[in-house]
Scaffold this motif. Structure first.
Motif, short mmCIF file in Angstrom:
data_model
loop_
_atom_site.label_atom_id
_atom_site.label_comp_id
_atom_site.label_asym_id
_atom_site.label_seq_id
_atom_site.Cartn_x
_atom_site.Cartn_y
_atom_site.Cartn_z
N ARG A 3 -39.82 25.90 28.47
CA ARG A 3 -40.37 25.10 29.58
C ARG A 3 -40.41 23.62 29.22
NH1 ARG A 3 -44.87 28.31 30.28
NH2 ARG A 3 -46.01 26.87 28.97
N ASP A 4 -40.71 23.35 27.95
CA ASP A 4 -40.85 21.95 27.52
C ASP A 4 -39.53 21.33 27.09
OD1 ASP A 4 -43.51 22.27 28.05
OD2 ASP A 4 -44.06 22.75 25.99
N SER A 5 -38.45 22.06 27.26
CA SER A 5 -37.13 21.53 26.91
C SER A 5 -36.30 21.36 28.18
CB SER A 5 -36.42 22.48 25.95
OG SER A 5 -37.21 22.74 24.82
N ASP A 6 -35.55 20.28 28.23
CA ASP A 6 -34.74 20.02 29.42
C ASP A 6 -33.57 20.98 29.55
OD1 ASP A 6 -36.26 17.99 30.42
OD2 ASP A 6 -35.25 16.44 29.25
N GLY A 7 -32.78 21.05 28.48
CA GLY A 7 -31.58 21.87 28.57
C GLY A 7 -31.69 23.14 27.75
N PRO A 8 -30.55 23.73 27.43
CA PRO A 8 -30.52 24.95 26.62
C PRO A 8 -31.15 24.72 25.25
CG PRO A 8 -28.41 24.57 27.68
CD PRO A 8 -29.23 23.34 27.90
N VAL A 9 -31.78 25.76 24.72
CA VAL A 9 -32.46 25.69 23.43
C VAL A 9 -31.78 26.64 22.45
CG1 VAL A 9 -34.61 26.22 22.22
CG2 VAL A 9 -34.67 25.03 24.43
N HIS A 10 -31.50 26.14 21.28
CA HIS A 10 -30.86 27.01 20.28
C HIS A 10 -31.86 28.04 19.73
CE1 HIS A 10 -28.82 28.25 16.51
NE2 HIS A 10 -27.73 28.07 17.25
N ARG A 11 -31.31 29.18 19.40
CA ARG A 11 -32.11 30.28 18.90
C ARG A 11 -33.04 29.90 17.75
NH1 ARG A 11 -32.04 35.59 18.70
NH2 ARG A 11 -30.23 35.90 20.00
N SER A 12 -32.56 28.97 16.91
CA SER A 12 -33.33 28.59 15.73
C SER A 12 -34.70 28.02 16.10
CB SER A 12 -32.54 27.56 14.90
OG SER A 12 -32.25 26.41 15.69
N ALA A 33 -33.62 26.28 47.99
CA ALA A 33 -32.36 25.57 47.73
C ALA A 33 -32.17 25.26 46.26
CB ALA A 33 -32.32 24.28 48.56
N GLU A 34 -33.21 25.45 45.47
CA GLU A 34 -33.11 25.12 44.04
C GLU A 34 -33.05 26.38 43.18
OE1 GLU A 34 -34.70 21.91 42.17
OE2 GLU A 34 -35.65 21.00 43.92
N PRO A 35 -32.54 26.25 41.96
CA PRO A 35 -32.51 27.40 41.05
C PRO A 35 -33.93 27.87 40.72
CG PRO A 35 -31.11 25.61 40.24
CD PRO A 35 -31.93 25.05 41.36
N SER A 36 -34.07 29.15 40.48
CA SER A 36 -35.39 29.70 40.19
C SER A 36 -36.00 29.09 38.93
CB SER A 36 -35.32 31.22 40.05
OG SER A 36 -34.47 31.58 38.97
N GLY A 37 -35.14 28.64 38.00
CA GLY A 37 -35.64 28.04 36.77
C GLY A 37 -36.47 26.79 37.02
N GLU A 38 -36.14 26.08 38.10
CA GLU A 38 -36.92 24.89 38.45
C GLU A 38 -38.34 25.29 38.86
OE1 GLU A 38 -36.12 21.50 38.21
OE2 GLU A 38 -34.72 22.57 36.90
N ALA A 39 -38.43 26.41 39.56
CA ALA A 39 -39.76 26.90 39.96
C ALA A 39 -40.56 27.31 38.73
CB ALA A 39 -39.61 28.07 40.93
N VAL A 40 -39.90 27.97 37.81
CA VAL A 40 -40.59 28.42 36.60
C VAL A 40 -41.09 27.22 35.79
CG1 VAL A 40 -40.31 29.65 34.41
CG2 VAL A 40 -39.31 30.59 36.50
N ARG A 41 -40.26 26.18 35.71
CA ARG A 41 -40.68 24.99 34.96
C ARG A 41 -41.83 24.28 35.67
NH1 ARG A 41 -36.23 23.27 33.48
NH2 ARG A 41 -36.44 23.48 31.24
N ASP A 74 -36.52 40.21 33.02
CA ASP A 74 -37.37 39.78 34.13
C ASP A 74 -36.74 38.65 34.96
OD1 ASP A 74 -39.27 41.60 33.39
OD2 ASP A 74 -40.57 40.16 32.37
N GLY A 75 -35.68 38.05 34.41
CA GLY A 75 -35.05 36.93 35.11
C GLY A 75 -35.71 35.60 34.84
N LEU A 76 -36.59 35.58 33.84
CA LEU A 76 -37.30 34.34 33.53
C LEU A 76 -36.47 33.41 32.66
CD1 LEU A 76 -40.89 35.72 32.98
CD2 LEU A 76 -40.25 33.95 34.62
N ILE A 77 -35.58 33.96 31.86
CA ILE A 77 -34.74 33.14 30.99
C ILE A 77 -33.27 33.58 31.09
CG2 ILE A 77 -36.66 32.83 29.40
CD1 ILE A 77 -35.27 34.70 27.46
N MET A 78 -32.40 32.64 30.75
CA MET A 78 -30.97 32.93 30.75
C MET A 78 -30.44 32.75 29.33
SD MET A 78 -30.61 33.42 34.01
CE MET A 78 -31.34 32.93 35.58
N ARG A 79 -29.56 33.66 28.93
CA ARG A 79 -28.99 33.56 27.59
C ARG A 79 -27.50 33.28 27.67
NH1 ARG A 79 -29.20 38.17 22.81
NH2 ARG A 79 -27.88 37.07 21.32
N LYS A 80 -27.07 32.36 26.80
CA LYS A 80 -25.64 32.06 26.70
C LYS A 80 -25.32 31.83 25.23
CE LYS A 80 -22.00 29.00 28.46
NZ LYS A 80 -21.69 27.81 29.30
#
Length: 286
Positions: A243-252, A65-73, A274-280
């Motif tokens: 993993r150690d960041s809550d939300g989106p992380v800037h490229r820098s 029921a949860e997003p896969s990112g939660e499992a990865v974290r 691989d589906g491990l990260i999402m880019r926006k």
DNA sequence: GATCCGTGGCA
DNA sequence: TTGCCAAGGAT
């Protein structure tokens, strides 16, 4: 009836570790989670993560029921984070195809993401008491020494190995299931890779390797895994930041984690693939 | 069948 | 200090 059975089974009854996934109350889901986590990862590191995982997601449906990112974290620093993705996908498949219940047959388990021959046999055996040859690195080392007189097993599982393992598997289903976990435990605690405690071994008198005078491994050199500067190290660094960041992380912030721009971009692309990260845009997240 | 895929403890 | 390696799977 092999002369190995009683000594090994008795030894296991006396020396088996108390592990959460071995409790009588442990669910098949708990066993499946443990097996995915234990792939190439020591028990000591798995224990706390497994406990938290089962508290948060007590059934496959909770995880699915949860997003896969939660499992990865939540996977934390267990390593090989694609396993977290596969476990999440396995949970979804269990919900969709098996009404939320972990299937009890080897063939059905084998269809789940992240479940190969070893894991399917292990879950069928440990969680459901089925009779299967469970061939992991521990079992292969123990049988290789006791039966074949070799310090280490071949690179890949040979037909001879599987036949030998099949021959010593107890006929009785329940006994076979206990045998499987007992031989594995013997390999983990006594018949270890580096410095085996042969004086504590219940089958030392029947061990072909011991009888032969402990001949050293003479097979092809086993290649160590390079690490420094590899894509694996780069991917690990990048994943740690996300993993150690809550939300989106800037490229820098990723630029700092891995200075080599070409390799960094290549790894970001592969992690995304691989589906491990999402880019926006210029941000990334799990 | 050979490679790739993380992490951290230990001799 | 550093190589080894710990319940593999997917390609």
């Amino acid at each position: 009836m092999s002369a190995l059975h009683d000594p090994v089974l008795d030894w296991y009854a006396a020396h088996a570790r108390d592990l959460p996934w071995r409790e009588p109350s442990a669910s098949p889901w708990s066993v499946l989670v443990s097996e995915l986590m234990l792939q190439q990862t020591p028990v000591a590191r798995v224990l706390p993560v497994h406990t938290q995982w089962l508290e948060r997601w007590p059934t496959p449906a909770h995880l699915a029921a949860e997003p896969s990112g939660e499992a990865v974290r939540a996977w934390g620093r267990l390593g090989y984070p694609r396993r977290a993705l596969r476990l999440h996908a396995a949970a979804a498949a269990i919900v969709e195809r098996y009404d939320g219940e972990v299937p009890d047959s080897y063939d059905e388990l084998l269809t789940l993401p992240g479940v190969g021959d070893y894991t399917a046999a292990a879950v069928a055996s440990f969680a459901f008491g089925r009779r299967h040859v469970v061939l992991d690195t521990n079992v292969r080392r123990v049988l290789g020494r006791v039966l074949a007189g070799r310090e280490f097993p071949p690179t890949s599982v040979t037909r001879a190995e599987r036949e030998e393992a099949t021959e010593v598997l107890p006929d009785d289903e329940a006994t076979a299931a206990t045998w499987a976990v007992a031989v594995m435990e013997l390999g983990a605690l006594v018949c270890t890779a580096a410095s085996p405690r042969c004086e504590d071994c219940p089958v030392r008198e029947q061990c072909a390797w011991r009888a032969a005078g402990y001949p050293a491994y003479d097979g092809p050199p086993r290649r160590g895994q390079a690490w420094q500067g590899t894509d694996r190290q780069c991917r690990g660094r990048l994943m740690a930041v996300l993993r150690d960041s809550d939300g989106p992380v800037h490229r820098s912030r990723l630029d700092v984690a891995w200075p080599d721009a070409d390799q960094r971009e290549r790894c970001l692309a592969s992690l995304s693939q691989d589906g491990l990260i999402m880019r926006k845009g210029d941000t990334f997240r799990l």
